[in-house]
Design a protein around this motif. Sequence first.
Motif, mmCIF file in Angstrom:
data_model
loop_
_atom_site.group_PDB
_atom_site.id
_atom_site.type_symbol
_atom_site.label_atom_id
_atom_site.label_comp_id
_atom_site.label_asym_id
_atom_site.label_seq_id
_atom_site.Cartn_x
_atom_site.Cartn_y
_atom_site.Cartn_z
ATOM 1 N N GLU A 191 35.421 9.037 17.611
ATOM 2 C CA GLU A 191 36.004 10.235 18.203
ATOM 3 C C GLU A 191 37.462 10.000 18.567
ATOM 4 O O GLU A 191 38.317 10.876 18.369
ATOM 5 C CB GLU A 191 35.194 10.656 19.425
ATOM 6 C CG GLU A 191 33.826 11.231 19.095
ATOM 7 C CD GLU A 191 33.019 11.560 20.341
ATOM 8 O OE1 GLU A 191 33.477 11.218 21.454
ATOM 9 O OE2 GLU A 191 31.934 12.154 20.192
ATOM 10 N N ARG A 193 39.560 7.849 17.156
ATOM 11 C CA ARG A 193 40.354 7.803 15.924
ATOM 12 C C ARG A 193 40.583 9.195 15.353
ATOM 13 O O ARG A 193 41.667 9.527 14.858
ATOM 14 C CB ARG A 193 39.649 6.912 14.886
ATOM 15 C CG ARG A 193 39.652 5.426 15.235
ATOM 16 C CD ARG A 193 39.221 4.593 14.025
ATOM 17 N NE ARG A 193 37.887 4.932 13.552
ATOM 18 C CZ ARG A 193 36.774 4.345 13.991
ATOM 19 N NH1 ARG A 193 36.837 3.412 14.939
ATOM 20 N NH2 ARG A 193 35.601 4.702 13.489
ATOM 21 N N TYR A 194 39.553 10.020 15.420
ATOM 22 C CA TYR A 194 39.667 11.389 14.911
ATOM 23 C C TYR A 194 40.734 12.177 15.677
ATOM 24 O O TYR A 194 41.600 12.833 15.074
ATOM 25 C CB TYR A 194 38.312 12.088 15.016
ATOM 26 C CG TYR A 194 38.380 13.586 14.838
ATOM 27 C CD1 TYR A 194 38.635 14.146 13.592
ATOM 28 C CD2 TYR A 194 38.200 14.441 15.923
ATOM 29 C CE1 TYR A 194 38.712 15.528 13.431
ATOM 30 C CE2 TYR A 194 38.269 15.818 15.772
ATOM 31 C CZ TYR A 194 38.527 16.357 14.525
ATOM 32 O OH TYR A 194 38.611 17.709 14.370
#
Length: 238
Positions: A191, A193-194
């Motif tokens: 999450e 990284r997103y």
Amino acid sequence: MPHDEKPGAAGVDPEQLWLRPTEPRRGRKPSFSREGIVVAAVTMADAEGIEAVTMRRVAAQVGAGVMSLYSYAPDKETLLELMVDHVTGELTATDPPSGDWRTDLKTIAHLQRAHMLRHPWLPAALSTRRVPGPNTLAFLEHALAALRPTGLDGAAKLEVFAQLTAFVAGHVAHEITQAAAAQSPDRVAAEARYLAAVAADGRHPELAEVLTAPGRPLTAEATFARFLGRLIDGLDAG
């Protein structure tokens, strides 16, 4: 749907539930009571969730035949009413209101949050209409007394209390979900990284600014206090 899961067509009758005798009047006195049934159901819900509670399982827990429970709770909907009011008895507010209604409401909300975290099934149970039992009415009486200095009319006081309770229930439900998700470090990392990728794509400048701003304390308690403050400090008592 099994019989013990099916609520009555007309809903729960509050007079029958709260004002009339709870013990069967005929036959041999059973070895269990309505309170024992409710305690067994609450213990089960606390450990396994409300979906795990059925009349059949509760009957087995108290050592009774399922049909014998129907004199106390004719269906799961009634049993849930009894469970909600039973645990609401833990919300004891011994000190009288201070006269500072915003401070008193925040105290009430913190009590409710701790209470719902002890009984994680409560937020969902409170999302549907409930018939207030004696313990619920006692806590409501305390909340209404806290709201007396506002000068609001009766309907508005009830609305404020309902709004506060709904906020706490929704926040606690989110806390529980987030805590469960946090048990998966891989998901949390994915999450992060997103969101970093989204913030860097140039199409979401407002989000990028927010994500790069200095952080605030992220403990569950601090987050709840901030959200609660925004809600209560923004209430209009005029």
